[in-house]
Structures are given as C-alpha cells and as structure tokens.
Design a protein around this motif. Structure first.
Motif, PDB file in Angstrom:
ATOM      1  N   LEU A 169      -3.232  13.565   3.229  1.00  0.00           N
ATOM      2  CA  LEU A 169      -2.574  13.293   1.952  1.00  0.00           C
ATOM      3  C   LEU A 169      -1.071  13.396   2.180  1.00  0.00           C
ATOM      4  CD1 LEU A 169      -2.481  12.999  -1.196  1.00  0.00           C
ATOM      5  CD2 LEU A 169      -2.644  15.505  -1.294  1.00  0.00           C
ATOM      6  N   PHE A 170      -0.330  12.352   1.763  1.00  0.00           N
ATOM      7  CA  PHE A 170       1.123  12.322   1.897  1.00  0.00           C
ATOM      8  C   PHE A 170       1.786  12.330   0.528  1.00  0.00           C
ATOM      9  CE2 PHE A 170      -0.074  10.546   5.988  1.00  0.00           C
ATOM     10  CZ  PHE A 170       0.927  10.982   6.855  1.00  0.00           C
ATOM     11  N   SER A 171       3.038  12.785   0.491  1.00  0.00           N
ATOM     12  CA  SER A 171       3.872  12.515  -0.678  1.00  0.00           C
ATOM     13  C   SER A 171       4.254  11.038  -0.636  1.00  0.00           C
ATOM     14  CB  SER A 171       5.127  13.396  -0.654  1.00  0.00           C
ATOM     15  OG  SER A 171       5.870  13.159   0.542  1.00  0.00           O
ATOM     16  N   ILE A 172       4.684  10.494  -1.773  1.00  0.00           N
ATOM     17  CA  ILE A 172       4.995   9.062  -1.838  1.00  0.00           C
ATOM     18  C   ILE A 172       6.128   8.688  -0.892  1.00  0.00           C
ATOM     19  CG2 ILE A 172       5.898   7.240  -3.366  1.00  0.00           C
ATOM     20  CD1 ILE A 172       4.237   8.519  -5.600  1.00  0.00           C
TER      21      ILE A 172
ATOM     22  N   ALA B 115      -3.041   7.423  -4.797  1.00  0.00           N
ATOM     23  CA  ALA B 115      -2.209   8.329  -3.998  1.00  0.00           C
ATOM     24  C   ALA B 115      -2.247   7.895  -2.537  1.00  0.00           C
ATOM     25  CB  ALA B 115      -2.717   9.764  -4.138  1.00  0.00           C
ATOM     26  N   PRO B 116      -1.241   8.317  -1.756  1.00  0.00           N
ATOM     27  CA  PRO B 116      -1.231   7.992  -0.318  1.00  0.00           C
ATOM     28  C   PRO B 116      -2.245   8.843   0.440  1.00  0.00           C
ATOM     29  CG  PRO B 116       0.991   8.461  -1.161  1.00  0.00           C
ATOM     30  CD  PRO B 116       0.010   8.959  -2.175  1.00  0.00           C
TER      31      PRO B 116
ATOM     32  N   TRP C 244       4.438   5.190   7.078  1.00  0.00           N
ATOM     33  CA  TRP C 244       5.539   4.577   7.816  1.00  0.00           C
ATOM     34  C   TRP C 244       6.815   5.407   7.643  1.00  0.00           C
ATOM     35  CZ3 TRP C 244       5.317   0.751  11.332  1.00  0.00           C
ATOM     36  CH2 TRP C 244       6.548   0.323  11.857  1.00  0.00           C
ATOM     37  N   LEU C 245       7.098   5.822   6.408  1.00  0.00           N
ATOM     38  CA  LEU C 245       8.309   6.599   6.136  1.00  0.00           C
ATOM     39  C   LEU C 245       8.243   7.994   6.757  1.00  0.00           C
ATOM     40  CD1 LEU C 245       9.055   5.602   2.428  1.00  0.00           C
ATOM     41  CD2 LEU C 245      10.306   4.888   4.486  1.00  0.00           C
TER      42      LEU C 245
ATOM     43  N   SER D 276       0.827  -1.215   0.000  1.00  0.00           N
ATOM     44  CA  SER D 276       0.000   0.000   0.000  1.00  0.00           C
ATOM     45  C   SER D 276       0.858   1.260   0.000  1.00  0.00           C
ATOM     46  CB  SER D 276      -0.898  -0.017   1.246  1.00  0.00           C
ATOM     47  OG  SER D 276      -1.358   1.276   1.562  1.00  0.00           O
ATOM     48  N   LEU D 277       0.622   2.153  -0.960  1.00  0.00           N
ATOM     49  CA  LEU D 277       1.315   3.446  -0.979  1.00  0.00           C
ATOM     50  C   LEU D 277       0.975   4.261   0.262  1.00  0.00           C
ATOM     51  CD1 LEU D 277       1.041   4.931  -4.599  1.00  0.00           C
ATOM     52  CD2 LEU D 277       3.097   4.151  -3.427  1.00  0.00           C
ATOM     53  N   ARG D 278      -0.269   4.172   0.720  1.00  0.00           N
ATOM     54  CA  ARG D 278      -0.703   4.925   1.895  1.00  0.00           C
ATOM     55  C   ARG D 278       0.071   4.480   3.134  1.00  0.00           C
ATOM     56  NH1 ARG D 278      -3.719   3.309   5.977  1.00  0.00           N
ATOM     57  NH2 ARG D 278      -4.218   1.367   4.872  1.00  0.00           N
TER      58      ARG D 278
END
Length: 305
Positions: free
Chosen positions: A256-259, A237-238, A131-132, A124-126
C-alpha cells in the motif's frame, strides 16, 4: 433460455480478444455462442482520471446491467477491473488461465531514468505511486483510453514513456521492442487474469463455464482480491498484490502506497497451499496494523476532496 450463450463484452480490441478466447473455449466444449459488444462508461469518458469517476465497477457496470436485464448471458472482464463484491445475482463463472502479471514501460529511450527529470504517463494511481516512490523527481501525467488509444497518445506526445500491462499488449500482439519490464512494480490484484461471470440462477451457463476454470489462477487471484477488499473499503487506492504458487506453497507480496509514493507499507508471506485460504485477509490486516489504517484515511480524504 436458448442454448446459444450470448457473451457480453466491451468493444475495444483487447476486450473483444478476451471475449473471443472465451467463445472459442466454449465452442470447443460443444456450446453455441454469440458475441454482444457494448460500450462502458469508462470507455466513453476519456477526459477524466478514473479515480475521479468512482473507479469501482466503471468498466463492468454496463455489462452487469445487460446481464440483469437478460440482454446477455455471460460477461468477460479483465479481472483487475472487477469490483471485489459482485452485484447481487451475478456470480463468478470461471477464471481463465492467467497471463503475464507484469507492468512494462514503453519508452522513447531510457537515458531519462538516470536524470532528475522525466515525464511518464499512466491512468493508474498504483503505477503512479510506485513510479514516484522510485523516481520522486519525475512527473507523472494522466493517460486514459483503451490500449490502442494510449499507444497512439504516447507516440504523439513529448512524454518519455508510458506504463502498460504486458498481458494486454501481448494478447493483441502490439507489444513494441522499445519496452522494459518493471520487475520492481507490484501488479494490480488479479492483473493478467480474465473473469467470466454469469447469473446465479443460470445453471446452464454456470455448468458450461465451470469447465473453463483454471484452479491455480483462481486461487491466486482470490488471495489478491481478498487483500484488496479488506484494505480498500470501497475506496480506490495505490494497492498492489501478487500471489504465486511455487511447488506446494503460496508466496504473496502486497503493498500500500500513499498517492505521492512517499509512504510505502508492504507485507510478504509464504504458506502451504492447504493453509492459504485466508492469506489475503491476514496480510491486509497486517498492513492496516502497521500504519495502513491511517494511510487509507489520508487517501480517502484526498480522493474525496
């Protein structure tokens, strides 16, 4: 049509559990049913990350086609897998009572959470982005397959852990003891909810399903999916979203996050239940105005290359 309702489902253990839950509910209300399992494209291709496959509808398309061709009458989905726009002729029949919305970490010991290195698996991108954002020094690797396959891959790997939806593991009773709740992670829109769809012109099935609908769950997932629809614009998108009804108010949190997880735009709102119809859309517009429009352009650029 025959009065036997043919229930289309993916053939994984979790999907079959969900379909059997709907089957049981329909039979309690006096309807005859039959399960019709099929394999989706998303289940057949386990080597490619979902976002590279054009994730929208990847797990639902095969069942949509089967419904349109008249091979099944209704279909049962994990609602978070369902595109925000249903195919022409297919409509929402019922949102079942929602289970846990939580993401959990299945781990092999948690000491790595305090270190500068660690490897976590998720498809999952989200989940990857969140996590990052919290652990920028860690590595996140791709993990595909149904729940049982992913658990097996984790066991056989040298990863520190993998992220799962709590609802899936709880439903088929394989949630292990070595997990922690990721209470800081915002779930996918409609996570933990099951959607049953029917053909728009099928009055018999639509009436049968209407008795199964859980109104509070339906209200919350619609707000979350409206948020996703306005932000997404057809792009993966995340994005995380969670709406909850507490007393007579709806409390909403969207993000909403960046990748890579470095950029985060979030919104929180609380409105009286009677004023919450456009809540998801309004919150998405706020995200877009606060830098989300530019971030979505960047995300689309990365994913399309």
């Amino acid at each position: 049509m025959s009065n036997t309702i043919r229930i289309g489902t993916r053939d994984s253990e979790l999907a079959l559990w969900q379909a059997k839950t709907v089957q049981h509910a329909l039979e309690i209300t006096g309807h005859k049913t039959e399960l019709v399992p099929v394999k989706s494209t998303g289940d057949l291709n386990l080597d490619q990350p979902l976002y590279e496959m054009g994730i929208t509808g990847i797990f639902t398309k095969t069942l949509d086609v089967a419904m349109i061709k008249g091979e099944v009458d209704i279909a049962v989905h994990s609602m978070k897998d369902v595109p925000t726009a249903l195919p022409k002729g297919i409509v929402e029949g019922a949102v079942m009572k929602r289970a846990s919305t939580k993401d959990i970490l299945i781990h092999k010991g948690v000491d790595f959470l305090d270190s500068q290195s660690g490897t976590i698996a998720t498809g999952s991108l989200r989940r990857k982005a969140q996590w990052l954002h919290k652990y920028p020094e860690h590595e996140v690797v791709d993990l595909r397959g149904n729940v049982n396959t992913r658990m097996k891959k984790l066991k056989e790997s040298d990863w520190n852990g993998a992220i799962f939806a709590a609802a899936g593991l709880e439903r088929i009773e394989i949630k292990p003891e070595n997990f922690i709740d990721l209470n800081w992670m915002i779930p996918a829109p409609a996570q933990g909810a099951m959607l049953v769809v029917a053909m728009e012109n099928d009055d018999y099935c639509r009436k049968a399903l209407s008795a199964l609908n859980h109104e509070a769950s339906q209200i919350c997932v619609h707000i979350e999916r409206d948020f996703l629809k306005v932000l997404e614009g057809g792009c993966t998108a995340p994005i995380g979203a969670l709406a909850r009804i507490i007393k007579d108010h709806v409390h909403f949190k969207g993000v909403l996050f960046s990748i890579d997880g470095q950029q985060k735009i979030e919104v929180e709102e609380s409105l009286p239940l009677e004023n919450s119809k456009n809540m998801g859309r309004q919150c998405a517009l706020e995200i877009l105005e606060n830098g989300g429009k530019e971030l979505m352009k960047k995300i689309k650029s990365v994913l399309n290359n």
